[in-house]
Scaffold this active site. Structure first.
Site, short mmCIF file in Angstrom:
data_model
loop_
_atom_site.label_atom_id
_atom_site.label_comp_id
_atom_site.label_asym_id
_atom_site.label_seq_id
_atom_site.Cartn_x
_atom_site.Cartn_y
_atom_site.Cartn_z
N HIS A 116 -29.88 -37.64 21.93
CA HIS A 116 -30.63 -38.73 21.32
C HIS A 116 -29.76 -39.98 21.28
CE1 HIS A 116 -34.15 -36.52 19.93
NE2 HIS A 116 -33.34 -35.53 19.63
N ALA A 163 -19.80 -15.99 19.65
CA ALA A 163 -20.94 -16.19 18.77
C ALA A 163 -20.70 -17.37 17.83
CB ALA A 163 -21.19 -14.93 17.97
N LYS A 183 -13.39 -24.37 21.69
CA LYS A 183 -12.10 -24.60 22.37
C LYS A 183 -11.68 -23.28 23.02
CE LYS A 183 -10.21 -28.12 19.22
NZ LYS A 183 -11.32 -28.81 18.84
#
Length: 188
Positions: A116, A163, A183
């Site tokens: 956006h 996860a 990372k």
């Protein structure tokens, strides 16, 4: 009748169904796809596979799309062979999403191929234009549950996204990435 004969007959039926659904306009195919989204079991998996192949510009074989997976802008999503997308995942192909072979997308994963903007101050932020940003997910990738893949990201082959991670930059091959933002934590 052996397994091979059954698979061959199912492949013939699948190709006929894909060709049949391919003649319909995108909005009709999308409507039919939405109507089988909640269909459980093998029949639901099979119909989602057939309809996705009729919509997608290019898709492989052995694609598992679980029920309650939301695919937006399906016509901009390319999926390779042996791919599984599990429950409650969301993939928006606005900026194009390419998923390679042998990819596993765990449940509740979001893949969003746009950003956006907020520069036009005279209108509300939610009405500012969006910028399309392609996402490329290469072969042999495992995306852990609850992860978010944001626009403009490339995930190189043979990598794992842990996860709950949020991927905002390129992921190098043969690596494990984790965290917010994700990372590299380990080579594999």
């Amino acid at each position: 009748m052996g397994k091979r004969e059954i698979v061959k007959k199912l492949e013939i039926v699948s190709n006929i169904l894909i060709a049949f659904f391919s003649i319909f306009p995108l909005w009709i195919k999308s409507f039919i796809y939405a109507s089988v989204d909640y269909l459980p079991g093998l029949l639901g998996v099979y119909l989602r596979y057939i309809l996705f192949k009729a919509i997608s510009p290019k898709s492989g074989t052995n694609i598992y799309i679980a029920k309650h997976v939301y695919l937006k802008n399906k016509h901009n999503i390319i999926i390779g062979n042996n791919v599984s997308i599990h429950e409650m995942s969301y993939i928006d192909g606005y900026g194009k999403v390419s998923i390679g072979d042998n990819v596993s997308i765990s449940h509740n994963v979001s893949i969003i191929s746009f950003d956006h903007t907020y520069q036009e101050k005279h209108i509300p932020i939610k009405y500012n234009p969006s910028i399309a940003k392609e996402i490329i997910i290469n072969d042999d990738i495992w995306i852990g549950a609850g992860s978010r893949i944001l626009g403009g990201v490339r995930i190189d082959k043979h990598s794992i996204i842990a996860a709950g991670s949020v991927v905002t930059k390129e992921v190098s091959s043969s690596s494990i990435y984790a965290g917010i933002p994700a990372k590299k934590i380990k080579s594999i």
